[in-house]
Scaffold this active site. Sequence first.
Site, short mmCIF file in Angstrom:
data_model
loop_
_atom_site.label_atom_id
_atom_site.label_comp_id
_atom_site.label_asym_id
_atom_site.label_seq_id
_atom_site.Cartn_x
_atom_site.Cartn_y
_atom_site.Cartn_z
N SER A 253 41.79 51.22 -37.20
CA SER A 253 41.64 51.00 -38.63
C SER A 253 40.98 49.65 -38.91
O SER A 253 41.06 48.71 -38.11
CB SER A 253 43.01 51.03 -39.32
OG SER A 253 43.68 52.23 -39.04
N1 SAH Z 1 46.92 52.64 -35.39
C1 SAH Z 1 45.72 52.94 -34.62
C2 SAH Z 1 44.70 53.75 -35.39
C3 SAH Z 1 45.12 55.12 -35.46
S1 SAH Z 1 43.94 56.35 -35.78
C4 SAH Z 1 45.08 51.68 -34.09
O1 SAH Z 1 45.52 50.58 -34.42
O2 SAH Z 1 44.13 51.80 -33.32
C5 SAH Z 1 45.13 57.66 -35.94
C6 SAH Z 1 45.73 58.12 -34.66
O3 SAH Z 1 46.73 59.07 -34.99
C7 SAH Z 1 44.76 58.83 -33.74
O4 SAH Z 1 44.77 58.23 -32.48
C8 SAH Z 1 45.31 60.26 -33.67
O5 SAH Z 1 45.13 60.88 -32.43
C9 SAH Z 1 46.77 60.03 -33.97
N2 SAH Z 1 47.51 61.19 -34.46
C10 SAH Z 1 47.09 62.16 -35.30
N3 SAH Z 1 48.08 63.07 -35.50
C11 SAH Z 1 49.15 62.63 -34.76
C12 SAH Z 1 50.46 63.14 -34.53
N4 SAH Z 1 50.90 64.26 -35.10
N5 SAH Z 1 51.29 62.45 -33.73
C13 SAH Z 1 50.87 61.30 -33.12
N6 SAH Z 1 49.64 60.79 -33.28
C14 SAH Z 1 48.78 61.44 -34.09
#
Ligand code: SAH
Length: 216
Positions: free
Chosen positions: A62
């Site tokens: 993000s």
């Molecule tokens: N917080 C992260 C950015 C996240 S992007 C950072 O600092 O880099 C969102 C993430 O959520 C992605 O990696 C995606 O694979 C994950 N995601 C999506 N659905 C999910 C779920 N049901 N459980 C766990 N992770 C999930």
Amino acid sequence: MDRFSKERDEMVSRQLEGRGLQDQRVLAAMRTVPRHLFVSKKLANHAYRDMPLTIGHYQSISQPYMVALMCELLDLSATDTVLEVGTGSGYAAAVLSELCGHVVTVERIPELAKNARVVLGTLGCDSIEVHCVDGTVGFPGRSPYDAILVSAGAPAVPEGLKQQLKSGGRLVIPVGNSKMTQDLLRIRRHSKDKFETENHGGVAFVPLVGKEGWSM
Ligand code: SAH
């Protein structure tokens, strides 16, 4: 100090303080965590720009402002236990670990969970545990939590996440009925059945995929 310290300080003053963020603990955490280590070597020079960046698997780290805003909304204390859903690169988990006592972070894509574990291990972030599971149902094994951060956009607030909050706990989650845009909600649990929701405006996250989220 590292070769990006100056850029990191500038990121905090321009992108965060410049947009009105004031929580000194959050600003200090953002000045500390080496964001460039959470992106590929190719993108390291862009790590402190005012934007999300790709981390592969169609996912992104993000924008710095969004991480800081969400951390500010979580209103964390040093002894809190926090659940993050959507580890991605592990960057937000590292920032959270500067602000609370223990972080449980869950990611559904095995390679991302594995990479995050390696980077967080290298940085000595030993108050963070990374699990590869569907976080739309939370992580009951370590609940209840003082705070929960969902780093992906949900179609609706998963009931299980609300139920895994302590009384007084805060849930910050992007919710929207399109896979592209959401509203950033903060839900505070006042007591067993009393929840209060605030809307903190429009955001754009990758979709939360899983049992209580979007289907693939
Ligand atoms: N917080 C992260 C950015 C996240 S992007 C950072 O600092 O880099 C969102 C993430 O959520 C992605 O990696 C995606 O694979 C994950 N995601 C999506 N659905 C999910 C779920 N049901 N459980 C766990 N992770 C999930």
